[in-house]
Design an enzyme around this catalytic site. Structure first.
Site, short mmCIF file in Angstrom:
data_model
loop_
_atom_site.label_atom_id
_atom_site.label_comp_id
_atom_site.label_asym_id
_atom_site.label_seq_id
_atom_site.Cartn_x
_atom_site.Cartn_y
_atom_site.Cartn_z
N TRP A 118 -22.66 72.40 50.97
CA TRP A 118 -22.64 73.35 49.79
C TRP A 118 -21.67 73.18 49.10
O TRP A 118 -21.73 73.54 47.92
CB TRP A 118 -23.00 74.81 50.40
N ASP B 234 -18.28 81.37 47.75
CA ASP B 234 -19.66 81.22 48.18
C ASP B 234 -19.76 81.84 49.59
O ASP B 234 -19.26 81.33 50.17
CB ASP B 234 -19.98 79.73 48.15
N LYS C 202 -29.97 85.43 53.46
CA LYS C 202 -29.33 85.21 54.88
C LYS C 202 -28.94 86.51 55.26
O LYS C 202 -29.57 86.90 56.35
CB LYS C 202 -28.03 84.12 54.71
C1 LIG Z 1 -28.17 78.96 51.38
C2 LIG Z 1 -27.00 78.58 50.98
C3 LIG Z 1 -26.87 78.15 49.53
C4 LIG Z 1 -28.01 77.86 48.61
O1 LIG Z 1 -28.42 79.13 48.37
P1 LIG Z 1 -29.84 78.98 47.16
O2 LIG Z 1 -29.97 80.64 47.06
O3 LIG Z 1 -30.89 78.45 47.76
O4 LIG Z 1 -29.39 78.41 45.87
C5 LIG Z 1 -25.44 77.99 48.98
N1 LIG Z 1 -24.48 78.04 49.66
C6 LIG Z 1 -24.38 78.57 51.03
C7 LIG Z 1 -23.35 78.73 51.88
C8 LIG Z 1 -25.84 78.54 51.83
O5 LIG Z 1 -25.88 79.04 52.96
#
Ligand SMILES: *Cc1c(COP(=O)(O)O)cnc(C)c1O
Length: 360
Positions: free
Chosen positions: A102, A172, A196
């Site tokens: 990511w 993030d 999540k």
């Molecule tokens: C799942 C995830 C993403 C991607 O998220 P989307 O909502 O599908 O764009 C980005 N960063 C992390 C750390 C993730 O776990």
């Protein structure tokens, strides 16, 4: 009806009490005669829902007043572009710490708009660790420094934040937001896809310090400018109304559990149990450096990888599903977000023990 123990990395399991409440309110929300899905986003019912969701999130995370909370769309992935578009001026540079897939995607997107300094990276050992403060090469003039606080695929997590001085820290937090208390004032901006630890997919939560809003690049599409959404209380256009409603139910649920300190205690207990089961059994191995292990995503491998398929089949027959590891790590991954009950962990541990006794 029979619910499984769902170890999916995302979209992921949600608190059963929340799903039940949503089911109860599906056809008629609080006597409105409508489902939340059918409401105008400008009506008084939905205004109440989004206002309450925001104030509950503020209470849960103890968000200071000088931060805006935005309910957006486009997933965490759209933030990979919105962050550099809003936070860098042409010619400026941003720091990124590369801790996995990511982070890499965030970096690749930022490189389209600004110069990127990789201030630290754990690429050398397949992202099984988190760079320490001493290992970072931070640029004091960077527009911001971006980290991924929990690496969903590789199962690492920051347990101590980097000190970036005056440079705003951007995180993030998609896979560990709300898993424990954090000091929001340490950050310039936090973002997270909801699927999540917050609610259903389709909603992205952004928490951004006010002074970072309002200087987006000239050609930034209006929809990608934080100011557009901050000025309109996340209702510039139609927001993901049902996702916001579900997130609001999750926030209430977490407050009822005692807030994020209580959630953290439970998460620590769950993770410790599972890591102990892995460490004490030679048949299983965790590839992640001990002090950097995630409390949310637990990758592990079997001593006999040829048994991976059998493991997954037998697990599924016991109602333990979505344990297959990401292809870049292999083996298994148990995602044990807030909503995974401790009984789910116990059932997994029991199954792992039985499996190793039979096949080791
Ligand atoms: C799942 C995830 C993403 C991607 O998220 P989307 O909502 O599908 O764009 C980005 N960063 C992390 C750390 C993730 O776990």
């Amino acid at each position: 009806m029979k619910r499984v123990c769902n170890f999916s990395a995302g979209p992921a399991t949600l608190p059963e009490a929340v799903l039940q409440q949503a089911a109860d309110e599906m056809l008629d929300w609080h006597g409105s005669g409508m489902s939340v899905m059918e409401m105008s986003h400008r009506g008084k019912e939905f205004t109440d829902i989004i206002t309450t969701a925001e104030s509950d999130l503020r209470e849960l995370m103890d968000i200071p007043d000088q931060y805006k909370v935005l309910f957006l769309q486009g997933g965490a992935s759209l933030q990979f572009s919105m962050v550099p578009l809003n936070l860098t001026r042409p010619g400026e540079s941003a720091d990124y710490i590369n801790t996995g897939s990511w982070s890499k995607k965030a970096i690749a997107e930022a490189e389209r708009y600004c110069s990127v300094n990789i201030a630290g990276s754990s690429a050398d050992d397949n992202f099984t660790w988190i760079p320490t403060q001493e290992q970072l090469q931070l640029n004091a003039d960077a527009a911001y420094c971006h980290i991924t606080t929990n690496n969903t695929i590789f199962g690492t997590e920051y347990h101590e934040l980097p000190d970036t001085g005056e440079v705003p820290l951007v995180a993030d937090m998609s896979s560990n937001i709300l898993s424990r208390p954090i000091d929001v004032s340490r950050f310039g901006l936090i973002y997270a896809g909801a699927q999540k630890n917050i609610g259903p997919s389709g909603l992205t939560v952004v928490i951004v310090r006010e002074d970072l809003i309002g200087s987006a690049r000239e050609a930034t599409p209006r929809m990608l400018d934080y100011k557009t959404h901050a000025d309109a209380g996340s209702c510039y256009n139609t927001p993901p109304t049902y996702g916001i409603y579900m997130a609001g139910l999750v926030f209430k649920h977490l407050l009822k559990l005692g807030g994020l300190k209580a959630v953290e205690n439970l998460n620590r207990r769950k993770a410790a149990k599972l890591y102990t089961a892995i460490d004490e059994n030679e048949f299983y191995n965790s590839p992640v450096r001990r002090q950097d292990r995630s409390t949310m995503n637990v990758p592990f491998t079997l001593a006999k990888p040829e048994l991976d398929k059998t493991f997954l089949e037998k697990a599924e027959s016991k109602g333990l599903v979505n344990l297959k590891g990401h292809r870049s790590v292999g083996g298994m991954r148990a995602s044990i977000y807030n909503a995974m009950p401790e009984e789910g962990i116990d059932a997994l541990i029991e199954f792992m023990k039985e499996f190793s006794e039979r096949y080791a």
